[in-house]
Design an enzyme around this catalytic site. Sequence first.
Site, short mmCIF file in Angstrom:
data_model
loop_
_atom_site.label_atom_id
_atom_site.label_comp_id
_atom_site.label_asym_id
_atom_site.label_seq_id
_atom_site.Cartn_x
_atom_site.Cartn_y
_atom_site.Cartn_z
N GLY A 41 3.89 23.56 76.63
CA GLY A 41 3.56 23.57 75.21
C GLY A 41 3.00 22.27 74.66
O GLY A 41 2.20 22.26 73.73
N ASP A 104 6.47 19.83 72.17
CA ASP A 104 5.67 20.47 71.13
C ASP A 104 6.48 20.72 69.86
O ASP A 104 6.02 20.44 68.77
CB ASP A 104 5.02 21.77 71.64
CG ASP A 104 6.02 22.73 72.31
OD1 ASP A 104 7.21 22.39 72.43
OD2 ASP A 104 5.59 23.81 72.72
N ASP A 107 13.10 23.46 67.96
CA ASP A 107 13.48 24.71 67.30
C ASP A 107 15.01 24.73 67.20
O ASP A 107 15.57 24.07 66.33
CB ASP A 107 12.89 25.85 68.14
CG ASP A 107 13.08 27.22 67.53
OD1 ASP A 107 12.98 27.35 66.30
OD2 ASP A 107 13.32 28.18 68.28
N PHE A 156 7.35 31.64 63.49
CA PHE A 156 6.88 31.44 64.85
C PHE A 156 5.42 31.04 64.82
O PHE A 156 4.59 31.70 64.22
CB PHE A 156 7.07 32.70 65.70
CG PHE A 156 7.01 32.40 67.17
CD1 PHE A 156 8.13 31.93 67.84
CD2 PHE A 156 5.83 32.53 67.87
CE1 PHE A 156 8.08 31.61 69.19
CE2 PHE A 156 5.76 32.21 69.23
CZ PHE A 156 6.89 31.75 69.88
N ASP A 163 2.42 28.69 72.55
CA ASP A 163 2.08 30.04 72.99
C ASP A 163 3.02 31.11 72.47
O ASP A 163 4.13 30.82 72.01
CB ASP A 163 2.13 30.11 74.51
CG ASP A 163 3.59 30.10 75.03
OD1 ASP A 163 4.36 29.22 74.60
OD2 ASP A 163 3.95 30.99 75.81
N ARG A 169 -2.79 29.44 73.44
CA ARG A 169 -2.63 28.00 73.65
C ARG A 169 -3.89 27.20 73.36
O ARG A 169 -3.82 26.05 72.91
CB ARG A 169 -2.21 27.71 75.10
CG ARG A 169 -0.81 28.16 75.44
CD ARG A 169 -0.38 27.49 76.73
NE ARG A 169 0.77 28.11 77.36
CZ ARG A 169 2.04 27.84 77.05
NH1 ARG A 169 2.32 26.99 76.10
NH2 ARG A 169 3.03 28.44 77.68
P1 IMP Z 1 14.48 25.02 71.43
O1 IMP Z 1 15.15 24.69 72.74
O2 IMP Z 1 15.07 26.24 70.79
O3 IMP Z 1 14.40 23.86 70.50
O4 IMP Z 1 13.03 25.50 71.78
C1 IMP Z 1 12.09 24.64 72.19
C2 IMP Z 1 10.97 25.34 72.91
O5 IMP Z 1 10.80 26.69 72.48
C3 IMP Z 1 9.69 24.63 72.58
O6 IMP Z 1 9.42 23.60 73.50
C4 IMP Z 1 8.69 25.76 72.64
O7 IMP Z 1 8.20 25.89 73.94
C5 IMP Z 1 9.45 27.00 72.26
N1 IMP Z 1 9.25 27.35 70.85
C6 IMP Z 1 10.14 27.24 69.83
N2 IMP Z 1 9.62 27.65 68.67
C7 IMP Z 1 8.37 28.03 68.95
C8 IMP Z 1 7.28 28.53 68.13
O8 IMP Z 1 7.35 28.72 66.91
N3 IMP Z 1 6.12 28.80 68.80
C9 IMP Z 1 5.96 28.60 70.13
N4 IMP Z 1 6.93 28.11 70.92
C10 IMP Z 1 8.12 27.83 70.33
MG MG Z 2 7.89 24.07 75.30
#
Ligand code: IMP
Ligand code: MG
Length: 181
Positions: A41, A104, A107, A156, A163, A169
């Site tokens: 990402g 990237d 979340d 999202f 992606d 992407r």
């Molecule tokens: P986390 O571990 O929940 O913080 O998620 C992190 C990963 O989830 C990021 O590095 C992204 O690859 C993916 N991700 C989280 N939210 C989104 C989004 O809105 N669009 C695309 N990828 C996301």
């Molecule tokens: Mg990622």
Amino acid sequence: MYRMSEKPLISANEIRERVATLTREIVAVYDYDILISALTGAYMFTADLSRELAKAEGAKAPQKKIAFIKASSYGDSTESSGKLHVHGLEKIDLRGKRILMVDDIADTGTTLLGICKMLKEGGAQEVRTCVLLNKQERREVNITADFVGFEIANEFVVGYGLDYANDYRFLPDIWTLQETN
Ligand code: IMP
Ligand code: MG
């Protein structure tokens, strides 16, 4: 089914301008040794960020190093599977190094927190984090990114490296994905 928003959430121009100011914020306070980027990402953000960092760093730029890891926790869904897989860390000599960890988006924060723990276990002297996007509302674990490009709402998003099921992407702007029936 999902469809893209009619207009970008963040345009390529806005990204370009913010990446430039962000690098100045980083360089003003942190003299890192290695930028580590989480594929896939963060690939587009990392390419732009590193070129802008070089401009901001001046004489220090030639000595900055980059390494890539592959972190994955998402399947073909907009919800995290919650399980973090990290590849490539074993090839990086972390001992005594100051790391700028680039991803990237933060979340739930699970990915970034998991990676930071691994970097410290690997002997990194200091780890600071930089994300293009931050979804604070979605945070489930205790991590605050040190450098953030844009705060966004609980939506999202795709494009500029991000992606949905490996689509979108290449798009230069960032778009919101909306659910359709
Ligand atoms: P986390 O571990 O929940 O913080 O998620 C992190 C990963 O989830 C990021 O590095 C992204 O690859 C993916 N991700 C989280 N939210 C989104 C989004 O809105 N669009 C695309 N990828 C996301
Ligand atoms: Mg990622």
